[in-house]
Design an enzyme around this catalytic site. Structure first.
Site, PDB file in Angstrom:
ATOM      1  N   PHE A 184      -2.935   0.673  12.565  1.00  0.00           N
ATOM      2  CA  PHE A 184      -3.024  -0.652  11.949  1.00  0.00           C
ATOM      3  C   PHE A 184      -1.665  -1.210  11.545  1.00  0.00           C
ATOM      4  O   PHE A 184      -1.296  -2.329  11.900  1.00  0.00           O
ATOM      5  CB  PHE A 184      -3.946  -0.572  10.723  1.00  0.00           C
ATOM      6  CG  PHE A 184      -3.928  -1.791   9.844  1.00  0.00           C
ATOM      7  CD1 PHE A 184      -4.782  -2.855  10.098  1.00  0.00           C
ATOM      8  CD2 PHE A 184      -3.073  -1.854   8.753  1.00  0.00           C
ATOM      9  CE1 PHE A 184      -4.773  -3.979   9.281  1.00  0.00           C
ATOM     10  CE2 PHE A 184      -3.053  -2.981   7.928  1.00  0.00           C
ATOM     11  CZ  PHE A 184      -3.912  -4.040   8.194  1.00  0.00           C
ATOM     12  N   ASP A 185      -0.889  -0.430  10.773  1.00  0.00           N
ATOM     13  CA  ASP A 185       0.362  -0.986  10.262  1.00  0.00           C
ATOM     14  C   ASP A 185       1.428  -1.102  11.345  1.00  0.00           C
ATOM     15  O   ASP A 185       2.287  -1.981  11.289  1.00  0.00           O
ATOM     16  CB  ASP A 185       0.894  -0.214   9.048  1.00  0.00           C
ATOM     17  CG  ASP A 185       0.684   1.273   9.136  1.00  0.00           C
ATOM     18  OD1 ASP A 185       0.061   1.742  10.098  1.00  0.00           O
ATOM     19  OD2 ASP A 185       1.160   1.982   8.236  1.00  0.00           O
ATOM     20  N   THR A 186       1.385  -0.231  12.369  1.00  0.00           N
ATOM     21  CA  THR A 186       2.302  -0.390  13.496  1.00  0.00           C
ATOM     22  C   THR A 186       2.040  -1.715  14.205  1.00  0.00           C
ATOM     23  O   THR A 186       2.965  -2.479  14.498  1.00  0.00           O
ATOM     24  CB  THR A 186       2.148   0.760  14.501  1.00  0.00           C
ATOM     25  OG1 THR A 186       2.461   2.002  13.862  1.00  0.00           O
ATOM     26  CG2 THR A 186       3.076   0.563  15.689  1.00  0.00           C
ATOM     27  N   TYR A 220       0.842  -1.186   0.000  1.00  0.00           N
ATOM     28  CA  TYR A 220       0.000   0.000   0.000  1.00  0.00           C
ATOM     29  C   TYR A 220       0.883   1.243   0.000  1.00  0.00           C
ATOM     30  O   TYR A 220       2.042   1.209   0.403  1.00  0.00           O
ATOM     31  CB  TYR A 220      -0.967   0.014   1.193  1.00  0.00           C
ATOM     32  CG  TYR A 220      -0.483   0.750   2.420  1.00  0.00           C
ATOM     33  CD1 TYR A 220      -0.751   2.109   2.587  1.00  0.00           C
ATOM     34  CD2 TYR A 220       0.229   0.089   3.410  1.00  0.00           C
ATOM     35  CE1 TYR A 220      -0.319   2.785   3.719  1.00  0.00           C
ATOM     36  CE2 TYR A 220       0.653   0.751   4.544  1.00  0.00           C
ATOM     37  CZ  TYR A 220       0.382   2.098   4.692  1.00  0.00           C
ATOM     38  OH  TYR A 220       0.818   2.776   5.811  1.00  0.00           O
ATOM     39  N   LEU A 224       3.308  -4.580  12.148  1.00  0.00           N
ATOM     40  CA  LEU A 224       4.765  -4.707  12.188  1.00  0.00           C
ATOM     41  C   LEU A 224       5.244  -5.311  13.501  1.00  0.00           C
ATOM     42  O   LEU A 224       6.173  -6.129  13.519  1.00  0.00           O
ATOM     43  CB  LEU A 224       5.415  -3.336  11.981  1.00  0.00           C
ATOM     44  CG  LEU A 224       5.380  -2.764  10.570  1.00  0.00           C
ATOM     45  CD1 LEU A 224       6.006  -1.371  10.558  1.00  0.00           C
ATOM     46  CD2 LEU A 224       6.103  -3.669   9.591  1.00  0.00           C
TER      47      LEU A 224
END
Length: 418
Positions: free
Chosen positions: A204-206, A112, A209
């Site tokens: 969300f992406d933290t 993304y 990860l």
């Protein structure tokens, strides 16, 4: 086009572009009221894919319930450009959009990027290549890498660096930039991780990860050239507050063992580099040795304090019992990463059984010493006990590895760190 239709969506490369390979990529561009910039950004991305990316790629515009003309512009782009598809979601949230599209993707790699294309697109192929080759599992753009070139205001710079410092200190992450809107991962990895991610917004992406890193996956970082979008509508303060709440929630889940990290590592973690040497064993040995040194010091101090009143054998038993309980608790949490109350009683009972074995070794050594030298000083006794404890320590490490790898620990979310 619905989310369900994504599974059979077409992936097209223009005939004049780079040669196609078996690798396919879905690049999601989440948008909310971006009608003004959407067309230019998607056309730029489409031209770049045709000219510079040797993989069959699709651009998925994920509309997060926009209230302006974004749906109209997106539909026109899908009609104009072969590789563009549109997904309309009824609720806002970048994380929600990525979760919906990535889960339904049939591509090899999902990625993304932000619609403003703040990240220079020349970093796209370096982002995708390690995943396509199988070298890495997750790839992220980093604005904080030494080689990165970034243009942005001091406010955003301070917020970004402060946030990543908080992540490093509170969640002990090793990746450098959690918030750069330029990420990709293998789709099979995404399918395993996404059901565990709770956030639907900017955190969300933290969260994704952190899970990937704790599961032992390889995260590849790409230095990027990045120019801040001065017209960005992101509320920095609200986003920062939401991110801090997310950090607290994930930190609590890691501390209590609520996340099945052991299961993730077994299903996704990388194989050992050396046959017979399990992943994480070297790190475990280092941590176990550190705890062992502290335990030995504590044992020695207790033995010398108790000896005048209780004698050698009783002092050895009590000192060993006290340090064994503390040693088991420390190794459970630090060496083997087992968190939470699940299985704790069983672990300590098994730890006591290991203690009994260690006590038998040390008590036997003490008995032999007294038969050989009945008048041995307490310092000679302590020397013999320390040597006997060294033998018992090797036995303890092997035994504890079995204890904390038993089926009873699997729901506790143990984290065998790399």
């Amino acid at each position: 086009m619905t989310t369900e239709q994504l599974a059979t969506g077409r992936l097209v490369t223009r005939p004049d572009g780079p040669p196609a390979t078996a690798v396919t990529v879905d690049i999601v561009v989440p948008v909310y009221n971006e009608a003004a910039v959407l067309a230019d950004s998607i056309r730029r991305l489409d031209r770049h894919l045709a000219a510079h990316v040797p993989y069959r790629a699709r651009i998925v515009v994920a509309d997060n319930a926009s209230t302006d003309d974004t749906p109209v512009v997106a539909a026109a782009l899908a009609a104009e450009l072969d590789r563009v598809e549109v997904v309309r979601l009824d609720l806002e949230g970048r994380g929600r959009a990525l979760d919906a599209v990535w889960r339904a993707s049939s591509a090899t790699i999902v990625a993304y990027m932000d619609v403003d294309l703040s990240t220079d697109l020349r970093a796209l192929l370096p982002l995708l290549a390690p995943l396509a080759s199988g070298h890495s599992d997750v790839a992220i753009g980093s604005r904080l890498a030494p080689q990165s070139r970034v243009v942005r205001g001091p406010k955003r710079e301070i917020v970004s660096r402060s946030y990543n410092l908080i992540l490093r200190t509170s969640l002990r992450v090793r990746f450098s930039d959690a918030q750069c809107g330029f990420k990709a991962m293998r789709t099979d990895v995404a399918r395993e991780l996404l059901p565990l991610v709770q956030d639907t917004g900017w955190f969300f992406d933290t969260e994704l990860l952190v899970l990937a890193e704790r599961a032992g996956l390889r995260i590849h970082e790409v230095p990027v050239d990045w120019v801040d979008d001065p017209h960005s509508t992101v509320d920095i303060v609200a986003t920062a507050v939401a991110d801090l709440k997310g950090c607290c929630r994930v930190g609590r889940a890691l501390a209590t063992g609520a996340l099945p990290l052991g299961d993730l590592r077994r299903s996704l973690g990388r194989e050992p580099l050396v046959e017979g040497v399990p992943v994480g064993m070297v790190g475990q040995l280092v941590r176990f040795a550190g705890i062992g040194v502290l335990s030995t010091i504590a044992y020695g101090v207790l033995y010398l304090l108790l000896h005048p009143a209780l004698g050698a054998q009783v002092s050895n038993l009590l000192a060993l019992a006290i340090t064994a309980v503390l040693n088991t608790a420390a190794n459970r949490a630090v060496t083997f990463g087992v968190r939470g109350a699940a299985g704790a009683v069983g672990h300590h009972l098994q730890g006591l059984a290991i203690f009994a074995l260690g006590w038998a070794v040390t008590a036997g050594s003490l008995l032999l010493l007294h038969r050989w030298s009945p008048d041995a000083s307490k310092h000679l006794e302590l020397t013999v006990l320390v040597l006997a404890n060294a033998v018992a320590t090797v036995i303890r490490f092997v035994a504890l590895r079995r204890v904390f790898r038993s089926p009873a620990t699997r729901p506790s979310g143990k984290d065998l760190a790399r």
